[in-house]
Design an enzyme around this catalytic site. Structure first.
Site, short mmCIF file in Angstrom:
data_model
loop_
_atom_site.label_atom_id
_atom_site.label_comp_id
_atom_site.label_asym_id
_atom_site.label_seq_id
_atom_site.Cartn_x
_atom_site.Cartn_y
_atom_site.Cartn_z
N GLY A 83 -2.65 2.22 5.87
CA GLY A 83 -2.76 3.61 6.25
C GLY A 83 -3.36 3.75 7.65
N GLY A 161 9.07 1.20 -1.86
CA GLY A 161 9.08 0.41 -0.64
C GLY A 161 8.58 -0.99 -0.92
N ARG A 184 12.85 8.76 -1.05
CA ARG A 184 13.67 9.52 -0.11
C ARG A 184 15.00 8.81 0.13
NH1 ARG A 184 10.51 11.12 5.14
NH2 ARG A 184 9.26 12.07 3.50
N ARG A 245 -2.08 7.23 -3.18
CA ARG A 245 -3.25 7.94 -2.69
C ARG A 245 -3.75 8.87 -3.78
NH1 ARG A 245 -3.77 4.56 0.46
NH2 ARG A 245 -3.83 4.61 2.75
N ASP A 269 -6.31 2.86 -8.89
CA ASP A 269 -7.09 2.21 -7.84
C ASP A 269 -7.44 3.21 -6.74
OD1 ASP A 269 -8.35 -0.09 -6.63
OD2 ASP A 269 -6.73 -0.11 -5.16
N HIS A 293 -10.66 1.36 -5.30
CA HIS A 293 -9.77 1.21 -4.14
C HIS A 293 -9.92 -0.19 -3.54
CE1 HIS A 293 -7.53 3.68 -0.85
NE2 HIS A 293 -7.03 2.46 -0.97
N GLY A 295 -7.36 -2.58 -3.95
CA GLY A 295 -6.05 -3.23 -4.02
C GLY A 295 -5.85 -4.30 -2.97
#
Length: 327
Positions: A83, A161, A184, A245, A269, A293, A295
């Site tokens: 991110g 993804g 998408r 998120r 997570d 968090h 990961g």
């Protein structure tokens, strides 16, 4: 006789592995932040003066104030994360400064943790530990603590993804029946065949998934998307896993869905807020497994990310395209 190195690079976080910094030393003078975040911004503002590049980490925002303090010679920035929420991207673009990130380095570690959360939630790890802690181990009933099977299941992905595909690859060993995904863009036919995957609309994903994994970024379209309406369209036996998120999920609605057994369990997570307060109502539930968090949090992942961030910076300083550009 000492030679002056042509570039100065600020390492703006105390936790950057030395392996990554070593890559820079041949060409660059290293400026290292010493104070721990989150109280090191004054030190960053002082040390970044005259820097040609910066490796940025932590939650603090790299914005106009930091860039102004650096000066016009700043040529390159790289994060050590997937991110870039901690960077004022429009400000960097306005100044023509390239930005690197390291999402590919995090994929394997996040995928591994995702599978762990899926198993832990499906097989009731949290509840089982609490049974032991409270002396409620039941030896007399055969149907005690029954969980959900991964074998022959339909695994759905919201976002398919790199991380989603890495999770699907790992789940092949669990003999799942098929993969559904909502994203998408459609992935290649080769990838669909490899994972027996099919692109479906969101309603189908909710209705048919035994496990639903959120692996998408936070956007204005995904903010709060997983709410009570969505949970009411999922199977009552469904397990939700979120490694995207926290704000993609309406956490109050998730709490109600778990408490009322509208869905079977969740593994998280990411959550909202982070850090999650120790007295948050979500933590009172037996059917949710949370990790803080982490990961990406393996030693190899951090070293790989630092190495790539350093190479991003060197390419930026040379006026060449970064190996992993954020834009």
């Amino acid at each position: 006789m000492s030679t002056t190195k042509p570039f100065k690079v600020l390492i703006a976080h105390t936790d950057v592995p030395p392996e990554g910094i070593e890559i820079l030393k041949e060409q660059c003078e290293i400026l290292q932040v010493i104070n721990e975040p989150p109280k090191n911004r004054p030190e960053i503002l002082e040390k970044i003066r005259g820097a040609h590049a910066v490796i940025w980490g932590g939650r603090d925002i790299l914005n106009a104030e930091i860039l102004d303090a650096a000066g016009p010679q700043l040529k390159a920035v790289s994060t050590m994360s997937s991110g870039i929420n901690n960077v004022d991207v429009p400000e960097l673009k306005k100044r023509g400064i390239p930005l690197g990130s390291t999402p590919a380095m995090l994929t394997v570690a996040v995928a591994d943790l995702t599978v762990g959360l899926l198993i832990a939630a499906a097989r009731r790890f949290q509840e089982g530990r609490r049974k032991i802690d409270s002396d409620e181990w039941d030896k007399d009933h055969l149907n005690w603590m029954l969980g959900q099977d991964i074998r022959d299941s339909t695994v759905g992905f919201y976002g398919f993804g790199g991380i989603g595909q890495a999770v699907a690859k790992r789940l092949m060993g669990f003999e799942i029946e098929r993969v559904l995904y909502t994203s998408r863009n459609r992935v290649s036919q080769d990838i669909e065949e490899q994972f027996n995957a099919k692109k479906v609309d969101f309603e189908t994903l909710l209705a048919e998934s035994d496990f639903l994994i959120i692996a998408s970024p936070l956007t204005k379209d995904t903010l709060g998307l997983f709410n009570a309406t969505v949970f009411n369209k999922m199977k009552e036996t469904a397990v939700l896993v979120n490694v995207g998120r926290g704000k993609i999920v309406n956490q109050d609605d998730l709490y109600e869905a778990l408490k009322s057994n509208r869905i079977f369990a969740a593994g998280l997570d990411v959550m909202d807020p982070e850090p999650l307060p120790s007295n948050d109502k979500l933590l009172t539930l037996d059917n949710v497994v949370v990790t803080p968090h982490v990961g990406y949090a393996t030693r190899r992942t951090r070293v790989d990310a630092a190495n790539l961030a350093s190479r991003n910076v060197l390419r930026g300083l040379a006026g060449e395209p970064m190996l992993s550009p954020a834009y």
